[in-house]
Design an enzyme around this catalytic site. Structure first.
Site, PDB file in Angstrom:
ATOM      1  CE1 TYR A 177      -8.419  -2.534   4.057  1.00 19.59           C
ATOM      2  CE2 TYR A 177      -9.582  -2.914   6.408  1.00 19.59           C
ATOM      3  CZ  TYR A 177      -8.555  -2.298   5.217  1.00 19.59           C
ATOM      4  OH  TYR A 177      -7.765  -1.430   5.935  1.00 19.59           O
TER       5      TYR A 177
ATOM      6  CE  LYS B  18       2.038   1.859  -7.351  1.00 24.05           C
ATOM      7  NZ  LYS B  18       2.993   3.033  -7.302  1.00 24.05           N
TER       8      LYS B  18
ATOM      9  CG  ASP C  94       3.501   5.993  -5.264  1.00 23.04           C
ATOM     10  OD1 ASP C  94       2.167   6.017  -6.045  1.00 23.04           O
ATOM     11  OD2 ASP C  94       4.560   5.930  -5.822  1.00 23.04           O
TER      12      ASP C  94
ATOM     13  CG  ASP D  98      -6.827   1.610   7.141  1.00 25.14           C
ATOM     14  OD1 ASP D  98      -7.130   2.550   8.158  1.00 25.14           O
ATOM     15  OD2 ASP D  98      -6.440   0.467   7.548  1.00 25.14           O
TER      16      ASP D  98
END
Lengths: 106, 345
Positions: free
Chosen positions: B125, B172, B205, B229
């Protein structure tokens, strides 16, 4: 399948400068002018920013050409800038079919 | 003289009718707020040439607290999101998104009580995107040590204040070892000041899968912007949808409370949509202002109206409009008294 792009024109360069002394200020930029300096995606020059804003030591500085330029102009500009500033990366800016291929900060 | 001055930004589409209903409910709770109306969004383009007028920025800068309705963000091209601009300009680095099961809104998952802390200003962002050749686009994922440390520290502070037991960092870092690795490193450093709180980390995930398999295992999550988000919307969907999902964007000296749903322009002016998400954001704002009694009073009344199920909006099986639902909550508050009996513990 290729993406249909008819023209690409070099118009400037984003240079990422490491500064421990606040927002970088530039002089003697020809044939470029500084459009903005941003930090973490928020514009910090020109104009004001709120004192709450967290600044890290890495600034995105956009230099747009004031006339037609070539790669050599960018090379010599980087060499001049290196005399004063420590920079981590540079990204050339192109217009593709006259549309900017680069984003602006908030 | 008003005790609080709050910038009220009704937003676009259904935003104005939602915000008016929410304002009625908050005012009826007896809390002393002077509302300063300001504008945002596409309508401002014609009037001021910008989605976010200077006057709105100045009002928030002065009052340091705002309640905001939904806005519309163009996809792909056009102007930058007014929401993200607000977060950037005021450096509202912590997006607090509680996901709590509502007994009256039955979903396959009914035991969720998760506090999400999404980093709100960095990551992809940062608005650093380039076409680096005619067929290759690049977006920089910017993760900084101070930005990562402060969101982790913020989460631990909230967890401590609310008696939460465990804070987990979502990342991640198995793939993005440097960027997400830095986020995780800062999280671990921040955790050292909160030895009484259990910590952990989970790959994003796996986090998504674990959420739908066994959401009760999660207490507080700290996430970089993009994962935040997505995961916070997943959590919202699991407790009743975005119509019930409140949000707060908090910086060191300023806070903007807003629902996370869109402006639903096709329903604008129809007095139809559920204002619960903005109302719940308003309840978060009242707590932020120290108005805990009013917050509990409204929250209990809203829960009671939802549990009765008679005067609720279409999305939860009712036929009431936005106004009628708000009126039912106000009636319920009046029945319940002034809330003194429910002072928060």
């Amino acid at each position: 399948m290729e993406r249909a792009v008819k023209s690409a024109r070099l118009v400037g360069v984003d240079i990422y400068i490491i500064s421990e002394n606040g927002v970088p200020q530039f002089t003697d930029l020809a044939p470029f002018q500084c459009e903005f300096v941003s930090n973490r995606g928020t514009k910090v020059w020109p104009g004001n920013f709120l004192p709450d804003l967290l600044l890290v030591n890495w600034y995105r500085c956009r230099f747009l050409a004031t006339s037609e330029i070539t790669d050599k102009d960018i090379d010599s500009f980087l060499a001049r800038l290196s005399e004063t500033w420590l920079w981590s990366a540079a990204q050339k800016l192109w217009l593709y079919d006259n549309e900017p291929g680069f984003s602006k900060p908030y | 003289m008003s005790k609080h001055v709050v910038t009220l930004i009704p937003g676009e589409g259904t935003g104005p009718e939602i915000c008016e209903a929410v304002k009625r409910v908050i005012d009826a709770s007896g809390v002393n707020i002077k509302w300063e109306y300001e504008e945002i969004g596409l309508d401002c383009l014609d009037k001021y040439g910008t989605l976010l007028p200077e006057k709105t920025i100045n009002s928030i800068a002065k009052n340091r607290v705002a309640l905001k309705g939904p806005t519309t963000t163009p996809v792909g091209t056009g102007h930058k999101s007014a929401n993200v601009t607000l977060r950037k300009v005021f450096d509202l680095y912590s997006n607090v998104r509680p996901a709590v099961s509502i007994p009256a809104v039955r979903r396959p998952w009914n035991d969720i009580n998760i506090l999400n802390f999404r980093e709100n200003t960095e990551d992809t962002y940062s608005a650093i995107e380039h076409m680096v050749s005619s067929e290759v686009a690049q977006c920089l994922k910017v993760i900084t040590w101070p930005g990562s440390f402060r969101i982790a520290d913020f989460a631990f502070k909230w967890a401590r204040a609310q008696g939460r037991k465990k804070v987990v960092c979502v990342h991640k870092a198995n793939i993005m070892k440097i960027t997400d690795g830095l986020f995780l490193e800062a999280f671990r450093e921040a955790a050292k000041a909160y030895p009484e709180i259990e910590t952990g980390d989970i790959i994003v995930d796996n986090c998504a899968m674990q959420l739908v398999r066994n959401p009760a295992q999660f207490d507080c999550l700290v996430l970089p912007n993009l994962y935040g988000d997505i995961i916070t919307d997943l959590c919202a969907g699991m407790v009743g949808g975005l119509g019930f999902a409140p949000g707060a964007n908090i910086g060191d000296s300023c806070a903007i409370f807003e629902a996370v749903h869109g402006s639903a322009p096709k329903y604008a002016g129809l007095n139809k949509v559920n204002p619960s998400a903005v109302l719940s954001s308003g309840i978060m704002m009242l707590r932020w202002l120290g108005e805990n009694t009013a917050a509990v009073c409204i929250e209990r009344a809203m829960q009671a109206v939802l549990a009765e199920g008679r005067r609720v909006t279409y999305d939860v099986g009712g036929t009431a409009g936005t106004d009628e639902y708000a009126g039912a909550i106000i009636e319920k508050m009046n029945e319940q008294g002034n809330g003194e009996q429910w002072k928060e513990q």
